[in-house]
Motif scaffolding. Structure first.
Motif, PDB file in Angstrom:
ATOM      1  N   GLU A   1       0.817  -1.211   0.000  1.00 32.63           N
ATOM      2  CA  GLU A   1       0.000   0.000   0.000  1.00 32.63           C
ATOM      3  C   GLU A   1       0.853   1.263   0.000  1.00 32.63           C
ATOM      4  O   GLU A   1       0.397   2.310  -0.449  1.00 32.63           O
ATOM      5  N   GLU A   2       2.062   1.180   0.516  1.00 29.28           N
ATOM      6  CA  GLU A   2       2.920   2.356   0.608  1.00 29.28           C
ATOM      7  C   GLU A   2       4.364   1.968   0.315  1.00 29.28           C
ATOM      8  O   GLU A   2       4.743   0.794   0.395  1.00 29.28           O
ATOM      9  N   ALA A   3       5.151   2.985  -0.012  1.00 27.78           N
ATOM     10  CA  ALA A   3       6.591   2.821  -0.157  1.00 27.78           C
ATOM     11  C   ALA A   3       7.248   4.093   0.350  1.00 27.78           C
ATOM     12  O   ALA A   3       6.660   5.173   0.286  1.00 27.78           O
ATOM     13  N   GLY A   4       8.450   3.966   0.877  1.00 26.32           N
ATOM     14  CA  GLY A   4       9.138   5.164   1.356  1.00 26.32           C
ATOM     15  C   GLY A   4      10.340   4.810   2.204  1.00 26.32           C
ATOM     16  O   GLY A   4      10.533   3.650   2.592  1.00 26.32           O
ATOM     17  N   LYS A   5      11.140   5.832   2.513  1.00 28.97           N
ATOM     18  CA  LYS A   5      12.323   5.611   3.335  1.00 28.97           C
ATOM     19  C   LYS A   5      12.793   6.939   3.911  1.00 28.97           C
ATOM     20  O   LYS A   5      12.816   7.962   3.222  1.00 28.97           O
TER      21      LYS A   5
END
Length: 675
Positions: free
Chosen positions: A185-189
């Motif tokens: 549902e999400e991606a990020g860092k």
């Protein structure tokens, strides 16, 4: 100028009211979810008009005016649902554990009816006597004109309905696959850079793409600009002083954004809202004079044109005053046992005056902004921030900063409750003038539309607490005790409740608000310079929202704006460019509606899966894939996400190209109903 039709034309009908009520309930549920997830709601006038015409064409005697009433009732869904920008704050501060049904309904109805009343005299200032573009109102009028009483119009409506449903199915399908864990549902860092840290994040939400298409390239670029200010300047600046030995980078970046950067965004939004008010004081005064002049003409026996027949100003004034009585009772009942009852007459009397005066001002602000950039972009979140700030400061002036935590909590809740009433006023006045612009262009009777808006307020108010309680009991809100892993961010409610807590608790960092004010003033100046040079504007409110909304909820909005911009460039080259652009609007609306309705349905699935209170609770009832699939899901998500969007827009373009030639002008009798 519109002329009165020679024959009786169906306008305010029982079947239209029933259909409007059904559409209102569906779109209210979708908008409540969208507002809690990303802090934005979508205008429902155009999809409601398309659905109405597609259904009422099977009934004898349906007319453009009847369809206009249906979309007027249903459009309340897009605006009254914005009450979710405030009410969840009462859960977040621990005052409510759920949403009391009739109390929530009463807040929405009282504020909504006041919003209709306050916007009646503004019609002459901001609709008939103004050059404001009203993009959504004009677009809805064009949809009604083309789709009424012509075979080509029926064909276009059928294609429009299919486009809406297709977008909804694609959006709902991807949301379902995400809950099944086939895709993430999400991606990020978050990451260190130099002696500080920042990050990026994206939510694979087709709802955000649809929102981006609808708000347009100017707002999308402005939000991107605000997001860059937030994550490339403010977050690294404030995070540089953090103790990295005492916490993880994720905790530091998240805490910096929530505790500092978002308050800077609040200051920027506040300045933008005040600037909007300063620009429209003159037209407001002129509108009030016109309303009084029309009242005198009516009393003198002069026949007003059908498009000039507002609710009589005497009735508007009487209702506006009389409705203060139930509001006073709501305030009294809500504050029982708290410090407000130590000085009931002063506090509740002062609150009523505050609601009345500020409500009028906010109605003017929202009405003007709806005319300028559309109801979807109107500054309801910004004025909510100003309203809670004013209410909190007034309570501090009366009670000071309380040393008793229980008294402080009661005053915080009272400030939020007051703001909720004002917010209901703002949301409906935001929508009313847009609908009245549509009515002006199709030859509708203003007082009938104003009555229809009141009906829409009632239908929406009955649905809102049901959806709120379902989402609160299953998903929860971020930061609350019952928040689950899929908790909704409710970003505006979190910010507004934080402001009330900061002011009444005495720990609001005014330096952060001041920095936001300075940024907001700079953006206002930049926007004015761009406007005078004839270049693309940079709406200050959108910049402020880009600063204070989480990146996961905003990154794809500019992407959607670019997609919408490219689609509209293509649409302008088609043989029927207006129809092509409307189809794009419907495709984008479908992306929003599909994911939103699935979100509400998923909350119901969660409730059913946990009906026996299992320990631990079943927070992922649809999950089919295990942790070993997560790495693949991370890569599949963007490929499938953009692939489905590409297919949805390709199908939309195919339906546009296969549509029959542009419809001819309606016959004379039909022209008389909207010219």
């Amino acid at each position: 100028m519109a002329t009165k039709p020679a024959g009786a034309i169906a306008e305010l009908t029982i079947r239209g009211i029933i259909l409007g009520a059904i559409i209102t309930v569906l779109f209210t549920a979708a908008n409540v979810y969208a507002g809690l997830k990303v802090g934005l709601t979508f205008a429902t006038s155009i999809p409601a008009a398309v659905v109405s015409m597609a259904i009422l064409r099977f009934f004898k005697g349906s007319s453009i005016l009847e369809n206009n009433i249906v979309q007027t009732i249903a459009s309340a869904a897009g605006t009254l649902a914005a009450i979710v920008f405030v009410l969840p704050g009462l859960i977040m501060v621990g005052w409510w554990s759920g949403f009391p049904y009739w109390e929530t309904v009463a807040v929405c109805v009282c504020g909504g009816v006041l919003g209709v009343m306050f916007s009646v005299p503004l019609r002459r200032a901001l609709v008939t006597g103004s050059t404001l573009p009203y993009p959504e109102g004009v677009a809805a009028a064009e949809v009604l004109k083309v789709g009424s009483n012509s075979s080509a119009g029926d064909a276009e409506n059928a294609r429009g309905l299919r486009t809406l449903i297709t977008g909804a199915l694609f959006s709902g399908l991807f949301a379902l696959l995400a809950k099944m864990k086939f895709v993430t549902e999400e991606a990020g860092k978050n990451f260190a850079v130099g002696g500080t840290a920042t990050g990026w994040s994206a939510s694979w939400s087709m709802l955000l793409i649809g929102v981006g298409h609808l708000v347009g390239i100017s707002v999308g670029v402005a939000m991107l600009f605000g997001m860059l200010i937030s994550w490339t300047v403010l977050v690294p600046y404030f995070a540089s002083s953090a103790d990295y030995a005492a916490g993880s980078i994720d905790a530091i970046v998240g805490g910096t954004f929530r505790g500092q950067v978002r308050f800077v965004g609040a200051g920027a939004i506040g300045v933008a809202a005040i600037w909007s008010l300063l620009r429209i004081i003159g037209p407001i005064v002129s509108g009030l004079r016109s309303a009084l002049a029309a009242s005198q003409a009516r009393k003198g026996g002069e026949a007003l044109d059908i498009t000039e027949r507002d609710m009589p100003i005497g009735i508007v004034g009487a209702v506006s005053v009389l409705i203060l009585a139930p509001i006073a009772w709501l305030l009294w009942d809500f504050s029982v046992g708290g410090p407000v009852h130590q000085n009931t007459a002063l506090v509740i009397g002062g609150t009523l005056l505050y609601v009345f005066v500020v409500g009028i001002l906010i109605a003017a602000i929202c009405g003007y902004m709806a005319g300028l950039i559309g109801a979807s972009n109107s500054p309801v979140s910004g004025v909510g921030i100003l309203a809670v700030l004013g209410a909190s400061l007034l309570l501090v002036a009366i009670f000071g900063n309380q040393s008793d935590p229980a008294s402080t909590s009661a005053l915080i809740a009272y400030a939020l409750f007051t703001t909720a009433i004002i917010f209901s006023i703002a949301t409906i006045s935001n929508d009313n003038l847009q609908d009245l612009k549509t009515g002006q262009l199709v030859g509708a009777t203003p007082w009938k539309q104003q009555f229809a808006l009141i009906l829409g307020v009632g239908f929406g108010a009955l649905a809102i607490p049901v959806v709120l309680n379902l989402l609160n009991d299953t998903l929860g809100f971020v930061g609350t005790p019952n928040a689950g892993p899929a908790a909704l961010a409710a970003p505006q409610a979190a910010l507004i409740s934080s402001i009330a807590q900061g002011v009444l608790g005495g720990d609001l960092n005014w330096n952060l608000i001041g920095l936001g004010v300075a940024i907001g003033l700079g953006v206002v100046l930049l926007d004015e310079l761009l406007g005078r040079s004839g270049k693309m504007r940079l709406p200050p409110l959108a910049v402020g929202m880009g600063i204070y909304l989480p990146m996961a909820l905003t990154l794809l909005i500019p992407v959607g704006a670019v997609i919408g911009y490219l689609y509209n460039r293509w649409a302008k080259r088609q043989r029927n460019p207006e129809f092509a652009e409307r189809m794009g609007v419907l495709a984008a609306t479908g992306l929003i509606v599909g994911e939103s309705l699935f979100g509400v349905a998923y909350a119901g699935i969660l409730a059913w899966a946990n009906r026996d209170n299992p320990i631990p609770p079943n927070n992922e009832p649809l999950a089919l894939m295990g942790a070993d699939w997560e790495h693949l899901a991370l890569w599949i998500a963007p490929l499938m996400f953009f692939g489905l969007i590409a297919i949805a827009y390709a199908l939309t373009r195919r339906m546009v190209r296969s549509a029959p030639a542009q419809s001819e002008a309606p016959v004379d009798q039909d022209i008389a109903t909207f010219r």
